[in-house]
Design a protein around this motif. Structure first.
Motif, PDB file in Angstrom:
ATOM      1  N   ILE A   1      -7.106   2.557  -2.130  1.00 45.22           N
ATOM      2  CA  ILE A   1      -6.873   2.578  -0.731  1.00 45.22           C
ATOM      3  C   ILE A   1      -8.352   2.360   0.281  1.00 45.22           C
ATOM      4  O   ILE A   1      -8.279   1.803   0.995  1.00 45.22           O
ATOM      5  CB  ILE A   1      -5.833   2.841  -0.071  1.00 45.22           C
ATOM      6  CG1 ILE A   1      -5.642   2.292   0.770  1.00 45.22           C
ATOM      7  CG2 ILE A   1      -6.196   4.531   0.264  1.00 45.22           C
ATOM      8  CD1 ILE A   1      -3.743   2.444   1.463  1.00 45.22           C
ATOM      9  N   ALA A   2      -9.451   4.226  -0.247  1.00 41.38           N
ATOM     10  CA  ALA A   2     -10.388   3.558   0.078  1.00 41.38           C
ATOM     11  C   ALA A   2     -11.228   2.597   0.186  1.00 41.38           C
ATOM     12  O   ALA A   2     -12.148   2.164   1.309  1.00 41.38           O
ATOM     13  CB  ALA A   2     -11.087   5.428   0.215  1.00 41.38           C
ATOM     14  N   GLN A   3     -10.809   1.876  -0.925  1.00 44.11           N
ATOM     15  CA  GLN A   3     -11.890   0.583  -1.108  1.00 44.11           C
ATOM     16  C   GLN A   3     -11.301  -0.479  -0.091  1.00 44.11           C
ATOM     17  O   GLN A   3     -12.308  -0.977  -0.522  1.00 44.11           O
ATOM     18  CB  GLN A   3     -12.019   0.682  -2.585  1.00 44.11           C
ATOM     19  CG  GLN A   3     -12.838   1.568  -3.594  1.00 44.11           C
ATOM     20  CD  GLN A   3     -12.842   1.127  -5.104  1.00 44.11           C
ATOM     21  OE1 GLN A   3     -12.207   1.174  -5.763  1.00 44.11           O
ATOM     22  NE2 GLN A   3     -13.676   1.785  -5.492  1.00 44.11           N
ATOM     23  N   ALA A   4      -9.987  -0.498  -0.225  1.00 42.77           N
ATOM     24  CA  ALA A   4      -9.394  -1.681   0.023  1.00 42.77           C
ATOM     25  C   ALA A   4      -8.893  -1.975   1.398  1.00 42.77           C
ATOM     26  O   ALA A   4      -9.563  -2.800   2.204  1.00 42.77           O
ATOM     27  CB  ALA A   4      -8.192  -2.042  -0.904  1.00 42.77           C
ATOM     28  N   LEU A   5      -8.652  -0.498   2.362  1.00 46.54           N
ATOM     29  CA  LEU A   5      -8.600  -0.391   3.588  1.00 46.54           C
ATOM     30  C   LEU A   5      -9.854  -1.463   4.877  1.00 46.54           C
ATOM     31  O   LEU A   5     -10.469  -2.095   5.425  1.00 46.54           O
ATOM     32  CB  LEU A   5      -7.832   0.394   3.920  1.00 46.54           C
ATOM     33  CG  LEU A   5      -6.235   0.807   4.727  1.00 46.54           C
ATOM     34  CD1 LEU A   5      -5.589  -0.905   4.022  1.00 46.54           C
ATOM     35  CD2 LEU A   5      -6.043   1.677   4.899  1.00 46.54           C
ATOM     36  N   GLY A   6     -10.224  -0.023   4.487  1.00 45.68           N
ATOM     37  CA  GLY A   6     -11.752  -0.095   5.027  1.00 45.68           C
ATOM     38  C   GLY A   6     -10.858  -0.173   6.867  1.00 45.68           C
ATOM     39  O   GLY A   6     -10.241   0.318   7.794  1.00 45.68           O
TER      40      GLY A   6
ATOM     41  N   ALA B   1       0.883  -1.452  -0.074  1.00 45.89           N
ATOM     42  CA  ALA B   1      -0.435   0.150  -0.075  1.00 45.89           C
ATOM     43  C   ALA B   1       1.044   1.139  -0.580  1.00 45.89           C
ATOM     44  O   ALA B   1       1.976   1.450   0.758  1.00 45.89           O
ATOM     45  CB  ALA B   1      -1.387   0.299   1.066  1.00 45.89           C
ATOM     46  N   ASP B   2       0.510   2.246  -1.101  1.00 41.21           N
ATOM     47  CA  ASP B   2       1.160   3.273  -1.134  1.00 41.21           C
ATOM     48  C   ASP B   2       0.511   4.591  -0.583  1.00 41.21           C
ATOM     49  O   ASP B   2       1.391   5.540  -0.582  1.00 41.21           O
ATOM     50  CB  ASP B   2       2.035   3.682  -2.720  1.00 41.21           C
ATOM     51  CG  ASP B   2       0.826   3.503  -3.436  1.00 41.21           C
ATOM     52  OD1 ASP B   2      -0.302   4.274  -3.272  1.00 41.21           O
ATOM     53  OD2 ASP B   2       0.716   3.279  -4.413  1.00 41.21           O
ATOM     54  N   GLY B   3      -0.358   4.256   0.442  1.00 38.92           N
ATOM     55  CA  GLY B   3      -0.650   5.276   0.771  1.00 38.92           C
ATOM     56  C   GLY B   3      -2.409   6.289  -0.087  1.00 38.92           C
ATOM     57  O   GLY B   3      -3.678   6.453   0.014  1.00 38.92           O
ATOM     58  N   GLN B   4      -2.006   5.765  -1.561  1.00 37.52           N
ATOM     59  CA  GLN B   4      -3.293   6.102  -2.662  1.00 37.52           C
ATOM     60  C   GLN B   4      -3.892   4.323  -3.041  1.00 37.52           C
ATOM     61  O   GLN B   4      -4.930   4.527  -3.050  1.00 37.52           O
ATOM     62  CB  GLN B   4      -2.565   6.824  -3.434  1.00 37.52           C
ATOM     63  CG  GLN B   4      -1.962   7.987  -3.239  1.00 37.52           C
ATOM     64  CD  GLN B   4      -2.603   9.318  -2.872  1.00 37.52           C
ATOM     65  OE1 GLN B   4      -3.716   9.244  -3.515  1.00 37.52           O
ATOM     66  NE2 GLN B   4      -2.302   9.347  -1.817  1.00 37.52           N
ATOM     67  N   LYS B   5      -2.697   3.180  -3.316  1.00 41.42           N
ATOM     68  CA  LYS B   5      -3.656   2.495  -3.895  1.00 41.42           C
ATOM     69  C   LYS B   5      -2.728   0.775  -2.794  1.00 41.42           C
ATOM     70  O   LYS B   5      -2.174   1.085  -2.574  1.00 41.42           O
ATOM     71  CB  LYS B   5      -3.287   2.216  -5.003  1.00 41.42           C
ATOM     72  CG  LYS B   5      -4.181   2.834  -5.855  1.00 41.42           C
ATOM     73  CD  LYS B   5      -3.904   2.612  -7.098  1.00 41.42           C
ATOM     74  CE  LYS B   5      -4.964   3.222  -8.684  1.00 41.42           C
ATOM     75  NZ  LYS B   5      -4.509   2.879  -9.924  1.00 41.42           N
ATOM     76  N   VAL B   6      -3.711   0.174  -2.843  1.00 40.13           N
ATOM     77  CA  VAL B   6      -2.618  -1.170  -2.378  1.00 40.13           C
ATOM     78  C   VAL B   6      -2.755  -2.144  -3.951  1.00 40.13           C
ATOM     79  O   VAL B   6      -4.024  -2.162  -4.844  1.00 40.13           O
ATOM     80  CB  VAL B   6      -4.120  -1.852  -1.474  1.00 40.13           C
ATOM     81  CG1 VAL B   6      -3.582  -2.460  -1.126  1.00 40.13           C
ATOM     82  CG2 VAL B   6      -4.345  -1.097  -0.340  1.00 40.13           C
TER      83      VAL B   6
ATOM     84  N   LEU C   1      -2.823  -1.785  11.945  1.00 40.19           N
ATOM     85  CA  LEU C   1      -2.047  -1.462  12.450  1.00 40.19           C
ATOM     86  C   LEU C   1      -1.334  -0.599  11.788  1.00 40.19           C
ATOM     87  O   LEU C   1       0.207   0.688  12.413  1.00 40.19           O
ATOM     88  CB  LEU C   1      -1.067  -3.150  11.844  1.00 40.19           C
ATOM     89  CG  LEU C   1      -1.325  -4.083  12.319  1.00 40.19           C
ATOM     90  CD1 LEU C   1      -0.491  -5.675  11.886  1.00 40.19           C
ATOM     91  CD2 LEU C   1      -0.977  -4.379  13.540  1.00 40.19           C
ATOM     92  N   ALA C   2      -1.521  -0.321  10.748  1.00 32.30           N
ATOM     93  CA  ALA C   2      -0.616   0.846  10.064  1.00 32.30           C
ATOM     94  C   ALA C   2      -1.688   2.288   9.801  1.00 32.30           C
ATOM     95  O   ALA C   2      -1.260   2.902   8.727  1.00 32.30           O
ATOM     96  CB  ALA C   2      -0.529   0.647   8.494  1.00 32.30           C
ATOM     97  N   GLY C   3      -2.819   2.563  10.257  1.00 29.13           N
ATOM     98  CA  GLY C   3      -3.948   3.379   9.769  1.00 29.13           C
ATOM     99  C   GLY C   3      -3.459   4.737  10.385  1.00 29.13           C
ATOM    100  O   GLY C   3      -3.047   4.281  11.259  1.00 29.13           O
ATOM    101  N   GLY C   4      -4.869   5.686   9.851  1.00 33.47           N
ATOM    102  CA  GLY C   4      -4.983   6.876  11.061  1.00 33.47           C
ATOM    103  C   GLY C   4      -5.537   7.057  12.240  1.00 33.47           C
ATOM    104  O   GLY C   4      -5.923   7.734  12.830  1.00 33.47           O
ATOM    105  N   SER C   5      -6.734   5.743  12.432  1.00 32.21           N
ATOM    106  CA  SER C   5      -7.647   6.612  12.582  1.00 32.21           C
ATOM    107  C   SER C   5      -8.682   5.159  13.691  1.00 32.21           C
ATOM    108  O   SER C   5      -9.581   4.471  12.815  1.00 32.21           O
ATOM    109  CB  SER C   5      -8.964   6.709  11.528  1.00 32.21           C
ATOM    110  OG  SER C   5      -8.962   5.521  10.751  1.00 32.21           O
TER     111      SER C   5
END
Length: 208
Positions: free
Chosen positions: A106-111, A86-91, A118-122
């Protein structure tokens, strides 16, 4: 994508029971501190996936790295090579045997996924946290996704002496995946190139 007592009787049991809420609170605090203070990390991992019947198991291993927010790298080496970046924009997911890659925003893949945990900010925006009993020598905290679309029933994170040691995921079908981490390093200096994916020559790309 990978599975994790009895109280003593009498006075000793009462003392232990009284101490448990403090120990469990420490596990929740450990996860909050991890999300707040550990901005990057790297570790070796072994992943064990257990089928819903509890019998069939598959094991793999590799290297995990992350840099907040939303940059991570799972490099599987055994039993076959696979890369998730994940580069911050895409996975990006790359299968070396097939020489095929796929990508999603990434908004579609991460959730509310383990990677986001582990790596998110919220952290507490996406998960409801609850302490769990100590097990396997680890302090555990459960993180339940607030989103009903996550496809994940629960995630449990295990800490040893405040350090990330294990991650257990139970999906909506009852399949369990456990990642055991070793040689964890907090806040290493990881170059941005570690989280960039370049399509190998001749590889097919499926964009979603």
């Amino acid at each position: 994508m990978t599975p994790r007592r009895a109280l003593l009787g009498g006075l000793a049991g009462l003392v232990l029971a009284a101490a448990l809420p403090v120990a469990r609170a420490d596990a929740v605090d450990a996860l909050r501190s991890f999300a707040r203070d550990v901005r990057s990390g790297s570790a070796d991992f072994t992943q064990t996936v257990t089928a819903p019947d509890g019998v069939r198991k598959k094991q793999s291993s590799g290297r995990f790295e992350f840099s907040r927010p939303n940059r991570f790298r799972f490099a599987y080496t055994k039993p076959f090579e696979q890369l998730i970046v994940a580069d911050g924009q895409k996975v990006w997911i790359y299968d070396a045997d097939l020489n095929q890659a796929s990508s999603r925003r990434i908004a579609q893949a991460l959730g509310a996924t383990p990677a986001a945990l582990l790596a998110g900010g919220s952290l507490e925006q996406d998960f409801t946290l609850a302490a769990q009993p100590d097990r396997d020598g680890l302090a555990w905290v459960q993180a339940v996704p607030k989103s009903t679309d996550a496809g994940i029933r629960a995630i449990r994170v295990g800490f040893r002496a405040g350090q990330l040691a294990a991650l257990e995921i139970t999906d909506g079908f009852g399949q369990r995946s456990r990642l055991d981490f070793s040689n964890f390093t907090a806040n290493p200096n990881l170059p941005a190139e570690r989280f960039r994916f370049t399509l190998p020559p001749g590889a097919d790309l499926l964009e979603q």
